[in-house]
Write a protein that holds these residues in place. Structure first.
Motif: not given
Length: 254
Positions: A4, A23, A137
């Motif tokens: 991530h 996340k 993200t």
């Protein structure tokens, strides 16, 4: 291996989005670039973000950041070489982890804007030694924070905005850009525009943190104040991240 890449804004824990928190809480091991003492209290800010938002157990591995040529004869080649060295350093650590682990990278600001992490992870994939699946993200960028802090609409009505670096500012102005957000400018390249008496500036340092500093006005009148405040912030914290908007002429009526 799942990775991530999470945008964390300017360093204040309140700037983390709900999506980003989700996340972060999936991560088993965080890899962070160790830039040494030059980053001052940035490491503390990163640790506070994790303390505030990740209640479970996790590991943090500091990866020494490769040296970078700051005065290269070929800037593009030097940056690519640095990305490659970073990718090799991360690859070495990742190869030592359990392939089932979820790995996280905390990315200052937004991973899509003047940050190398996506390119570096793509480079690691290209080496072919690891089976990597990664996602990104978004985070709150310094551009958004600057606009909010100064209560700005970045674009003029129906007009464009140029987002550039201090290194490229001169050529962008020469090409006709007159509504410009400048990032990665360690030497206040805008000083070269002083004397034209046509530029306004909205400047911010360490945006979104408790030590945020703002200056705005005519460039000719503000440049020395910006220089002074910038030096004070860097002396106090060991680092300074600043962004500014340059705009020529007057803002049209809304």
């Amino acid at each position: 291996m799942k990775i991530h890449l999470v945008g964390i804004g300017g360093g204040h824990p309140d700037q983390i989005t709900v999506q980003a928190v989700g996340k972060l809480r999936e991560v088993d091991v965080f890899l962070v670039a160790d830039k040494g003492a030059s980053v001052g209290d940035l490491g503390d800010a990163r640790a506070e973000i994790l303390r505030r938002h990740v209640p479970g157990e996790y590991r943090v591995i500091a990866v020494p950041d490769p040296e970078r040529d700051r005065k290269p004869s070929d800037y593009g080649t030097a940056v690519l070489d640095w990305h490659d060295a970073r990718a090799r350093a991360y690859e070495e650590v990742l190869l030592g982890l359990d392939p089932s682990a979820t790995v996280g990278f905390l990315v200052w600001g937004d991973p899509a804007l003047y940050d190398s992490t996506i390119r570096v992870i793509e480079r690691v994939r290209d080496f072919g030694t690891l089976d990597i699946d990664y996602d990104v993200t978004p985070g709150i960028s310094s551009v958004s924070m600057l606009a909010a802090a100064h209560r700005l609409v970045l674009n003029r009505i129906g007009g464009p905005i140029t987002i550039t670096t201090g290194r490229a500012l001169e050529s962008d102005v020469a090409a006709g850009a007159d509504n410009i957000v400048v990032m990665l400018d360690g030497h206040l390249a805008c000083r070269a525009l002083v004397g034209e008496n046509r530029w306004g500036i909205h400047w911010g340092a360490n945006l979104g943190t408790v030590d945020e500093k703002l200056v705005s006005g005519r460039l000719d009148d503000c440049i020395d104040e910006i220089d002074r405040v910038r030096a004070e912030v860097k002396k106090q914290h060991g680092w300074v991240m600043d962004t500014y908007l340059l705009r020529s002429g007057a803002e049209p009526a809304e």
